[in-house]
Scaffold this motif. Structure first.
Motif, PDB file in Angstrom:
ATOM      1  N   SER A 140      12.016  15.473  -3.064  1.00 28.48           N
ATOM      2  CA  SER A 140      10.589  15.286  -2.845  1.00 28.48           C
ATOM      3  C   SER A 140      10.360  14.082  -1.947  1.00 28.48           C
ATOM      4  CB  SER A 140       9.881  15.073  -4.192  1.00 28.48           C
ATOM      5  OG  SER A 140       8.552  14.613  -4.011  1.00 28.48           O
ATOM      6  N   ALA A 141       9.203  14.071  -1.264  1.00 33.28           N
ATOM      7  CA  ALA A 141       8.839  12.897  -0.477  1.00 33.28           C
ATOM      8  C   ALA A 141       8.607  11.689  -1.379  1.00 33.28           C
ATOM      9  CB  ALA A 141       7.590  13.187   0.348  1.00 33.28           C
ATOM     10  N   ILE A 142       8.313  11.930  -2.652  1.00 31.09           N
ATOM     11  CA  ILE A 142       8.228  10.837  -3.620  1.00 31.09           C
ATOM     12  C   ILE A 142       9.653  10.461  -4.023  1.00 31.09           C
ATOM     13  CG2 ILE A 142       7.337  10.095  -5.850  1.00 31.09           C
ATOM     14  CD1 ILE A 142       5.114  10.822  -3.973  1.00 31.09           C
ATOM     15  N   PRO A 143      10.061   9.219  -3.857  1.00 25.39           N
ATOM     16  CA  PRO A 143      11.443   8.849  -4.209  1.00 25.39           C
ATOM     17  C   PRO A 143      11.665   8.899  -5.716  1.00 25.39           C
ATOM     18  CG  PRO A 143      10.174   6.894  -3.645  1.00 25.39           C
ATOM     19  CD  PRO A 143       9.293   8.071  -3.336  1.00 25.39           C
ATOM     20  N   ASN A 144      12.936   8.904  -6.091  1.00 28.50           N
ATOM     21  CA  ASN A 144      13.289   8.850  -7.510  1.00 28.50           C
ATOM     22  C   ASN A 144      13.217   7.394  -7.976  1.00 28.50           C
ATOM     23  OD1 ASN A 144      13.916  11.653  -7.735  1.00 28.50           O
ATOM     24  ND2 ASN A 144      15.856  11.274  -6.697  1.00 28.50           N
ATOM     25  N   TRP A 145      12.378   7.144  -8.977  1.00 26.07           N
ATOM     26  CA  TRP A 145      12.162   5.767  -9.416  1.00 26.07           C
ATOM     27  C   TRP A 145      13.417   5.179 -10.056  1.00 26.07           C
ATOM     28  CZ3 TRP A 145       8.540   5.122  -6.445  1.00 26.07           C
ATOM     29  CH2 TRP A 145       7.438   5.973  -6.365  1.00 26.07           C
ATOM     30  N   GLN A 146      13.604   3.907  -9.819  1.00 28.68           N
ATOM     31  CA  GLN A 146      14.735   3.140 -10.334  1.00 28.68           C
ATOM     32  C   GLN A 146      16.073   3.627  -9.798  1.00 28.68           C
ATOM     33  OE1 GLN A 146      14.552   0.342 -12.027  1.00 28.68           O
ATOM     34  NE2 GLN A 146      12.327   0.449 -12.112  1.00 28.68           N
TER      35      GLN A 146
ATOM     36  N   VAL B  11      11.164   2.124  -2.597  1.00 32.20           N
ATOM     37  CA  VAL B  11      11.119   2.550  -3.998  1.00 32.20           C
ATOM     38  C   VAL B  11      10.397   1.495  -4.844  1.00 32.20           C
ATOM     39  CG1 VAL B  11      12.476   3.303  -5.983  1.00 32.20           C
ATOM     40  CG2 VAL B  11      13.257   3.829  -3.661  1.00 32.20           C
ATOM     41  N   GLY B  12      10.711   0.229  -4.614  1.00 29.77           N
ATOM     42  CA  GLY B  12      10.088  -0.833  -5.393  1.00 29.77           C
ATOM     43  C   GLY B  12       8.578  -0.878  -5.225  1.00 29.77           C
ATOM     44  N   ALA B  13       8.092  -0.628  -4.008  1.00 25.80           N
ATOM     45  CA  ALA B  13       6.644  -0.627  -3.774  1.00 25.80           C
ATOM     46  C   ALA B  13       5.977   0.496  -4.554  1.00 25.80           C
ATOM     47  CB  ALA B  13       6.353  -0.489  -2.285  1.00 25.80           C
ATOM     48  N   GLY B  14       6.560   1.680  -4.504  1.00 24.65           N
ATOM     49  CA  GLY B  14       5.988   2.799  -5.248  1.00 24.65           C
ATOM     50  C   GLY B  14       6.030   2.574  -6.743  1.00 24.65           C
TER      51      GLY B  14
ATOM     52  N   THR C 200       0.853  -1.185   0.000  1.00 21.36           N
ATOM     53  CA  THR C 200       0.000   0.000   0.000  1.00 21.36           C
ATOM     54  C   THR C 200       0.884   1.227   0.000  1.00 21.36           C
ATOM     55  OG1 THR C 200      -1.753  -1.122   1.236  1.00 21.36           O
ATOM     56  CG2 THR C 200      -1.796   1.280   1.215  1.00 21.36           C
ATOM     57  N   VAL C 201       0.653   2.117  -0.940  1.00 23.84           N
ATOM     58  CA  VAL C 201       1.370   3.385  -1.007  1.00 23.84           C
ATOM     59  C   VAL C 201       0.345   4.498  -0.838  1.00 23.84           C
ATOM     60  CG1 VAL C 201       2.646   4.966  -2.504  1.00 23.84           C
ATOM     61  CG2 VAL C 201       3.269   2.544  -2.420  1.00 23.84           C
ATOM     62  N   GLU C 202       0.604   5.386   0.101  1.00 26.91           N
ATOM     63  CA  GLU C 202      -0.278   6.532   0.338  1.00 26.91           C
ATOM     64  C   GLU C 202       0.528   7.814   0.266  1.00 26.91           C
ATOM     65  OE1 GLU C 202      -3.667   6.508   3.205  1.00 26.91           O
ATOM     66  OE2 GLU C 202      -2.461   8.027   4.255  1.00 26.91           O
ATOM     67  N   VAL C 203      -0.036   8.816  -0.398  1.00 26.20           N
ATOM     68  CA  VAL C 203       0.630  10.108  -0.569  1.00 26.20           C
ATOM     69  C   VAL C 203      -0.239  11.192   0.061  1.00 26.20           C
ATOM     70  CG1 VAL C 203       1.492  11.793  -2.231  1.00 26.20           C
ATOM     71  CG2 VAL C 203       1.785   9.347  -2.678  1.00 26.20           C
ATOM     72  N   THR C 204       0.412  12.096   0.789  1.00 28.27           N
ATOM     73  CA  THR C 204      -0.264  13.210   1.450  1.00 28.27           C
ATOM     74  C   THR C 204       0.193  14.521   0.829  1.00 28.27           C
ATOM     75  OG1 THR C 204      -0.394  11.995   3.540  1.00 28.27           O
ATOM     76  CG2 THR C 204      -0.665  14.385   3.659  1.00 28.27           C
ATOM     77  N   VAL C 205      -0.764  15.379   0.487  1.00 30.79           N
ATOM     78  CA  VAL C 205      -0.462  16.691  -0.093  1.00 30.79           C
ATOM     79  C   VAL C 205      -1.061  17.764   0.790  1.00 30.79           C
ATOM     80  CG1 VAL C 205      -0.660  18.180  -2.109  1.00 30.79           C
ATOM     81  CG2 VAL C 205      -0.519  15.697  -2.413  1.00 30.79           C
TER      82      VAL C 205
END
Length: 556
Positions: free
Chosen positions: A230-236, A276-279, A131-136
């Protein structure tokens, strides 16, 4: 993989947190403007956050101009940008392949045995759901929305949380080194999790890098810089920044450097793989969401399909026509045209069949036409074979154009798509999208639009066939159709009584295949009320507000 749950809070009409469990077919009912489309829009907005980190989104990648969220101030509940935070989460059922393994670093052979290398190369086993949850929320300093939080849960248990206090740097804020998944992978039997070497290394690294002064020992909150602003990680990419203080040159490879390197190396692998893998897994599934809006366009006369597909063309249905025309031009293809025609004419019983025709465009002053004219004037010509070959060569090198038409069995007439009744034109993108929509999850608003009640019922079989019997697609349907719902219930009842549905192209349909929610717009908030279904095809819960009871009041 498949999306199995969506959580929403403070998004548009939804204030309090709601959770919607998705089945192969999920149907959302409710009054006009109750907020049925909110769930679909929340999924597309979450993709926007994960893929482009765009917290102030208006138009979305998958919907184009069909959806305009108007930016954060419009999409946050009550337009309360300074007082509320939007939270959207998605749960994905993980396939046997597990989560993506993020390439992190070249581990030294003396730090990892064969079993450890297998984990590093293939990932941790036992991951069933993520489960991935993002808060803005609103950034008062920069006067704009900010992605404040990104959290990951594994198999229903919280694991890690990333936060951003500004747009300049993000931190790992919470982590559970003794997560059940890590215990299963690293701790033997019922031993103390902290006795596991890998769990010790992760905990030791977080403690050493934590920026919180005087943090109580064992406290699971940290403040560790990550490799992202960012709170969102850099993919890969690895989650943790490079460890520049560790010198791994052979001459400097002492015990202290070796221990620091082991802390960092294992922490980098575990956190990158799971956070990162989950996101990445969730984002990959969101990219497979195909959105078909409530108003489907009709191709104009002499329509020409796009050569470069665009996913936002599904929103107004034009991507379906692109695929049909493309199918008509493929040598020995045409399978999609034939399958669509079968649904229109036989299974939905609309009275129309879909026809395709190919033609070459030959210029009026071309060699082909001039040669044919000359041959028609010549009774005997020694070069006729060679000249005919030249004619055919030019024709075959001319542009090939496909055209589609619909044959009306009742009148025996053939009409262009732009000349058919609006109900048929509206349902064709629904039929095509259900079979070959670009994704695993097909979201359709008002699939029954402008259709006769009998045809609305038969649409239920289309969704059952694609979701349960044949293609394993998943549907989220926003609808007002009692007839569609009754067909789904009927197929469940038939399965209970006979073991399968009462048509040869459908299999067994069970209550666990169908999820029904009534969307109720209260005075200040929107509710998503689940309605359970019995094995006899009846609702176990009463419909709120007398929904679908209008027929009784009109009759009696």
């Amino acid at each position: 993989m498949a999306i199995t749950r969506i959580t929403i809070e403070n998004f548009k009409g939804i204030a309090d947190r709601v959770e919607v469990d998705l089945k192969p077919i999920t149907v959302l009912f409710g009054a006009n403007s109750a907020g049925k489309s909110t769930l679909l829009q929340a999924m597309l907005y979450l993709r926007e956050l994960l893929e482009r980190r765009n917290a102030d989104a208006d138009q979305l990648q998958a919907s184009g101009s069909s959806i305009d969220l108007g930016g954060f101030q419009q999409l946050v509940h009550g337009h309360d940008k300074e007082g509320r935070e939007v939270k959207i989460g998605v749960t994905v059922e993980v396939s046997d392949d597990g989560l993506p393994v993020i390439p992190v670093m070249d581990y030294r052979s003396d730090l990892a045995d064969v079993n450890a290398r297998s984990l590093i190369d293939n990932g941790l086993p036992g991951i069933k759901t993520v489960t991935v949850e993002v808060t803005v929320g609103w950034d008062f300093n920069e006067k704009r929305p900010l992605i404040r939080k990104y959290s990951v849960s594994l198999n229903g248990q919280d694991f890690v949380e990333l936060i951003a206090e500004s747009s300049q740097q993000a931190y790992l804020h919470h982590c559970r080194p003794t997560h059940r998944l890590l215990q299963s992978a690293f701790a033997e039997g019922g031993s103390n999790p902290y006795e596991s070497t890998e769990i010790q290394l992760l905990y030791r690294y977080l403690e050493r890098k934590c920026l919180i002064a005087n943090k109580p020992e064992g406290f699971l909150l940290f403040k560790v810089p990550i490799n992202s602003r960012s709170a969102i990680p850099n993919w890969q990419q690895p989650l943790l920044p490079a460890e520049e203080t560790i010198d791994i040159r052979a001459s400097a490879w002492d015990d202290e450097a070796k221990d620091a390197y082991k802390d960092y190396a294992w922490s980098q692998f575990i956190l990158s793989h799971l956070a990162v893998g989950a996101g990445q897994a969730v984002l990959d599934e969101l990219k497979k969401v195909c959105y078909i809006g409530p108003l489907r366009a009709i191709p104009k006369r002499n329509f020409s399909s796009l050569r470069s597909p665009r996913e936002d063309r599904w929103a107004d249905g034009m991507a379906a026509w692109d695929k049909l025309y493309h199918s008509a031009t493929i040598p020995d293809g045409n399978g999609l045209v034939l399958a669509t025609s079968e649904w229109l004419s036989d299974r939905l019983d609309l009275g129309y069949s879909l026809l395709s025709r190919k033609s070459y465009e030959v210029d009026e002053d071309s060699l082909a036409l001039l040669t044919l004219e000359r041959l028609s004037e010549t009774a005997i010509d020694e070069d006729i074979e060679e000249r005919l070959k030249a004619v055919l060569s030019e024709i075959y090198s001319s542009p090939l154009r496909a055209s589609l038409s619909l044959y009306d069995a009742r009148t025996g007439s053939t009409v262009a798509p732009c000349d058919i009744g609006v109900g048929v034109s509206q349902v064709i993108p629904v039929v095509v999208g259900s079979m070959v929509g670009d994704g695993n999850t097909i979201c359709i608003e008002q699939p029954e639009l402008h259709l006769h009640p009998a045809v609305q019922s038969r649409l239920g079989d289309l969704f059952i066939h694609s979701a349960i019997t044949e293609d394993n697609k998943r549907f989220i349907l926003e609808s007002h159709s009692e007839h569609l719902m009754l067909r789904l219930l009927r197929r469940i009842r038939e399965t209970t009584e006979e073991g399968e549905a009462d048509v040869d192209y459908l299999g067994a349909v069970k209550p666990e295949h169908i999820s029904v929610y009534y969307v109720n717009a209260g005075e200040h908030k929107t509710e998503m009320i689940p309605l359970r279904i019995s094995e006899d095809g009846d609702f176990l819960d009463r419909w709120p507000n007398g929904f679908f009871e209008e027929r009784e009041s009109e009759l009696f």
